[in-house]
Design an enzyme around this catalytic site. Structure first.
Site, PDB file in Angstrom:
ATOM      1  N   LYS A  50       1.317 -70.754  51.159  1.00  0.00           N
ATOM      2  CA  LYS A  50       0.915 -70.410  52.512  1.00  0.00           C
ATOM      3  C   LYS A  50       1.325 -68.980  52.861  1.00  0.00           C
ATOM      4  O   LYS A  50       0.834 -68.400  53.809  1.00  0.00           O
ATOM      5  CB  LYS A  50       1.615 -71.351  53.505  1.00  0.00           C
ATOM      6  CG  LYS A  50       1.349 -72.803  53.257  1.00  0.00           C
ATOM      7  CD  LYS A  50       2.328 -73.624  54.166  1.00  0.00           C
ATOM      8  CE  LYS A  50       2.515 -74.980  53.578  1.00  0.00           C
ATOM      9  NZ  LYS A  50       3.537 -75.738  54.328  1.00  0.00           N
ATOM     10  N   GLY A  51       2.236 -68.424  52.071  1.00  0.00           N
ATOM     11  CA  GLY A  51       2.901 -67.179  52.443  1.00  0.00           C
ATOM     12  C   GLY A  51       1.997 -65.973  52.611  1.00  0.00           C
ATOM     13  O   GLY A  51       2.275 -65.096  53.423  1.00  0.00           O
ATOM     14  N   ASP A 109       9.182 -62.097  43.112  1.00  0.00           N
ATOM     15  CA  ASP A 109      10.646 -62.104  42.989  1.00  0.00           C
ATOM     16  C   ASP A 109      10.983 -62.208  41.498  1.00  0.00           C
ATOM     17  O   ASP A 109      10.976 -61.208  40.781  1.00  0.00           O
ATOM     18  CB  ASP A 109      11.149 -63.285  43.830  1.00  0.00           C
ATOM     19  CG  ASP A 109      12.662 -63.363  43.921  1.00  0.00           C
ATOM     20  OD1 ASP A 109      13.317 -62.323  43.892  1.00  0.00           O
ATOM     21  OD2 ASP A 109      13.198 -64.480  44.029  1.00  0.00           O
ATOM     22  N   LYS A 137      10.372 -57.408  44.657  1.00  0.00           N
ATOM     23  CA  LYS A 137      11.802 -57.258  44.349  1.00  0.00           C
ATOM     24  C   LYS A 137      11.898 -57.046  42.839  1.00  0.00           C
ATOM     25  O   LYS A 137      12.250 -57.975  42.101  1.00  0.00           O
ATOM     26  CB  LYS A 137      12.569 -58.528  44.738  1.00  0.00           C
ATOM     27  CG  LYS A 137      12.727 -58.768  46.239  1.00  0.00           C
ATOM     28  CD  LYS A 137      13.478 -60.094  46.446  1.00  0.00           C
ATOM     29  CE  LYS A 137      13.760 -60.370  47.907  1.00  0.00           C
ATOM     30  NZ  LYS A 137      14.313 -61.742  48.092  1.00  0.00           N
ATOM     31  N   VAL A 160      14.172 -62.475  52.892  1.00  0.00           N
ATOM     32  CA  VAL A 160      13.433 -61.977  54.051  1.00  0.00           C
ATOM     33  C   VAL A 160      12.512 -63.055  54.617  1.00  0.00           C
ATOM     34  O   VAL A 160      12.059 -63.939  53.882  1.00  0.00           O
ATOM     35  CB  VAL A 160      12.616 -60.707  53.703  1.00  0.00           C
ATOM     36  CG1 VAL A 160      13.547 -59.557  53.388  1.00  0.00           C
ATOM     37  CG2 VAL A 160      11.658 -60.953  52.552  1.00  0.00           C
ATOM     38  N   ASP A 166       8.687 -67.627  54.880  1.00  0.00           N
ATOM     39  CA  ASP A 166       9.379 -68.649  55.664  1.00  0.00           C
ATOM     40  C   ASP A 166      10.822 -68.867  55.238  1.00  0.00           C
ATOM     41  O   ASP A 166      11.231 -68.470  54.145  1.00  0.00           O
ATOM     42  CB  ASP A 166       8.653 -69.991  55.515  1.00  0.00           C
ATOM     43  CG  ASP A 166       8.932 -70.642  54.162  1.00  0.00           C
ATOM     44  OD1 ASP A 166       8.752 -69.975  53.127  1.00  0.00           O
ATOM     45  OD2 ASP A 166       9.349 -71.822  54.142  1.00  0.00           O
ATOM     46  N   ARG A 172       7.156 -67.904  59.769  1.00  0.00           N
ATOM     47  CA  ARG A 172       5.958 -67.328  59.149  1.00  0.00           C
ATOM     48  C   ARG A 172       5.132 -66.537  60.164  1.00  0.00           C
ATOM     49  O   ARG A 172       4.395 -65.639  59.806  1.00  0.00           O
ATOM     50  CB  ARG A 172       5.069 -68.428  58.569  1.00  0.00           C
ATOM     51  CG  ARG A 172       5.655 -69.176  57.377  1.00  0.00           C
ATOM     52  CD  ARG A 172       4.557 -70.023  56.744  1.00  0.00           C
ATOM     53  NE  ARG A 172       5.051 -71.054  55.853  1.00  0.00           N
ATOM     54  CZ  ARG A 172       5.329 -70.880  54.555  1.00  0.00           C
ATOM     55  NH1 ARG A 172       5.179 -69.694  54.022  1.00  0.00           N
ATOM     56  NH2 ARG A 172       5.751 -71.881  53.812  1.00  0.00           N
TER      57      ARG A 172
HETATM   58  P1  5GP Z   1       9.074 -65.911  42.126  1.00  0.00           P
HETATM   59  O1  5GP Z   1       8.344 -66.995  41.377  1.00  0.00           O
HETATM   60  O2  5GP Z   1       8.519 -64.543  41.895  1.00  0.00           O
HETATM   61  O3  5GP Z   1      10.549 -65.964  41.888  1.00  0.00           O
HETATM   62  O4  5GP Z   1       8.988 -66.274  43.647  1.00  0.00           O
HETATM   63  C1  5GP Z   1       7.872 -66.191  44.385  1.00  0.00           C
HETATM   64  C2  5GP Z   1       8.026 -67.032  45.626  1.00  0.00           C
HETATM   65  O5  5GP Z   1       9.384 -67.198  46.038  1.00  0.00           O
HETATM   66  C3  5GP Z   1       7.350 -66.342  46.786  1.00  0.00           C
HETATM   67  O6  5GP Z   1       5.977 -66.644  46.822  1.00  0.00           O
HETATM   68  C4  5GP Z   1       8.130 -66.878  47.963  1.00  0.00           C
HETATM   69  O7  5GP Z   1       7.605 -68.115  48.369  1.00  0.00           O
HETATM   70  C5  5GP Z   1       9.524 -67.116  47.427  1.00  0.00           C
HETATM   71  N1  5GP Z   1      10.454 -66.006  47.768  1.00  0.00           N
HETATM   72  C6  5GP Z   1      11.040 -65.115  46.936  1.00  0.00           C
HETATM   73  N2  5GP Z   1      11.822 -64.240  47.601  1.00  0.00           N
HETATM   74  C7  5GP Z   1      11.721 -64.583  48.905  1.00  0.00           C
HETATM   75  C8  5GP Z   1      12.294 -64.041  50.124  1.00  0.00           C
HETATM   76  O8  5GP Z   1      13.059 -63.054  50.166  1.00  0.00           O
HETATM   77  N3  5GP Z   1      11.951 -64.676  51.282  1.00  0.00           N
HETATM   78  C9  5GP Z   1      11.118 -65.763  51.312  1.00  0.00           C
HETATM   79  N4  5GP Z   1      10.849 -66.287  52.506  1.00  0.00           N
HETATM   80  N5  5GP Z   1      10.567 -66.282  50.199  1.00  0.00           N
HETATM   81  C10 5GP Z   1      10.865 -65.696  49.008  1.00  0.00           C
END
Ligand code: 5GP
Length: 188
Positions: A50-51, A109, A137, A160, A166, A172
């Protein structure tokens, strides 16, 4: 909700300005030879629920080229599962074979989520596949993923919220991106 925020990292105005720049850059790129679809169909913009919803809604209105759009939803491994386990909860309605596809993400991330989505879409043999993320990040990456367009790099390793992002499904709808006050973060 505003009083739950310790500090704002990216204001609503900054976000809107950056989204306009990204829209202009993406429009330019796909106008100038970026399109590879042998049938010349419009760019397919794929938003990740949803982000990415607020970012997607603003970005597409700054694209000055013909587009189609669709959505995908994947489960976050953060909800108790391991990073390898990213599940598709809602798949695309349309086929992506030999189409130009642009994935729109809220934040990259560790890279696990995006890697899973890229593999899933790549297997369907699109003509081209690119990624646009609002936030990045890069210092948190565990797997290498190609990211073509980045709105902002989060300057430090903080969690964040806002503008689609969220905490426990809240925040959101904030028009800016900020850091939560510690007292609003519950230990799992
Ligand atoms: P990854 O698979 O790259 O580790 O993470 C992606 C997902 O992690 C993003 O789509 C998000 O939902 C969540 N996420 C990662 N960092 C943050 C953050 O700082 N804040 C929030 N709200 N969600 C994050």
């Amino acid at each position: 909700m505003r009083e739950h925020i310790e500090r704002v990292l990216f204001s609503a105005e900054e976000i809107q300005r950056r989204v306009r720049e990204l829209g202009a850059q993406i429009s330019r790129d796909y106008r100038n030879g970026g399109k590879k679809d042998p049938f010349g169909r419009p760019l397919l913009v794929v938003g990740l629920l949803k982000g990415a919803l607020p970012f997607m809604a603003d970005l597409i209105r700054n694209l000055d080229i013909p587009i189609h759009y669709d959505f995908m939803a994947v489960s976050s491994y953060r909800n108790g599962t391991s990073p390898g386990e990213v599940r598709v909860l809602k798949d695309l309605d349309c086929a992506v074979g030999r189409r130009d596809v642009l994935i729109v993400e809220d934040i990259v991330d560790t890279g696990h989520t995006l890697r899973h989505i890229l593999r899933s879409l790549q297997a369907r043999e699109p003509a081209s596949l690119k990624v646009c993320t609002l936030l990045d990040k890069p210092y948190r990456r565990e797997v290498a993923v190609p990211v073509d367009y980045v709105g902002f790099v989060v300057p430090e390793n903080v969690f964040v919220v806002g503008y689609g992002l969220d905490y426990a499904e809240l925040y959101r709808n904030l028009p800016f991106i900020g850091v939560l006050k510690p007292e609003y973060i519950r230990e799992a």
